[in-house]
Enzyme design. Sequence first.
Site, PDB file in Angstrom:
ATOM      1  N   CYS A   8      39.618  64.731 -99.829  1.00 38.94           N
ATOM      2  CA  CYS A   8      38.909  66.158 -99.485  1.00 38.94           C
ATOM      3  C   CYS A   8      39.931  67.027-100.306  1.00 38.94           C
ATOM      4  O   CYS A   8      40.762  66.916-101.054  1.00 38.94           O
ATOM      5  CB  CYS A   8      39.001  66.457 -98.096  1.00 38.94           C
ATOM      6  N   ARG A  14      38.732  66.585 -93.304  1.00 39.50           N
ATOM      7  CA  ARG A  14      37.527  65.716 -93.366  1.00 39.50           C
ATOM      8  C   ARG A  14      38.192  64.201 -93.885  1.00 39.50           C
ATOM      9  O   ARG A  14      37.899  63.327 -93.137  1.00 39.50           O
ATOM     10  CB  ARG A  14      36.712  66.053 -94.525  1.00 39.50           C
ATOM     11  N   ASP A 119      32.870  71.527 -95.369  1.00 37.38           N
ATOM     12  CA  ASP A 119      34.264  71.688 -94.964  1.00 37.38           C
ATOM     13  C   ASP A 119      34.269  72.343 -93.519  1.00 37.38           C
ATOM     14  O   ASP A 119      33.856  73.538 -93.375  1.00 37.38           O
ATOM     15  CB  ASP A 119      34.694  72.584 -95.844  1.00 37.38           C
TER      16      ASP A 119
END
Length: 147
Positions: A8, A14, A119
Site C-alpha cells: 500500500c 491496508r 485508504d
Amino acid sequence: MQKILFVCLGNICRSPAAEAIFRVQYPEVETDSAGTSDYHVGEPPYGAMQQAAAKRGIAMSDLRARQFTRRDFQDFDLIVVMDRANQRAVEALRPAGANTPVMLFAPLAAGFGTDEVPDPYYSRDFSGCLDLLEAAAEGLKRQLGGA
Ligand code: 4NP
C-alpha cells in the site's frame, strides 16, 4: 514455498492488515508487506487499525513498516497492491526482465464490486476496510488453490 508481498502507500494500514489476515488464513504461504512511500518506515501499524483488527482477533502489532524496493520483484512470487496508485508506483520500479505478477487485491473480494481498497487513513473506516480485506484474502486463497 510461495512468497506473497502486500503493498500500500504507508505500510501502516491496508497492507499490514492484509498480511495479518492472510498469514492466519493461509500459513503455508510466506507473506510480507511494504509501502511505496517512506513516510512511516520502522513504525508499527497505525493504532486505530490495530484496534479494529484486534476486535476481530487479528494480531498485527509485531509488524513494522518498510518501503517497497526493486529487489522485491526478485524476492516474491506475487505482489498484491491495494490501489492503482500503488500499482503504478510498483510497476515504475520493475527491473528489466522481471516477470513477477502485480495484481490488485480488491477485485478478489466477492460481492464488493470495487477495484481498489480505499485508504482508511483518510476515510477512517477501519472496520469496512477489514471487511474488504478479509473477503479479498478469501478470494486470493481460493485463487491459490488453498480453499
Ligand atoms: P496505508 O495508509 O497506505 O494503508 O498504510 C496510509 C497511511 C499513511 C499515509 C498514507 C496512507 N500518510 O500519508 O502518512
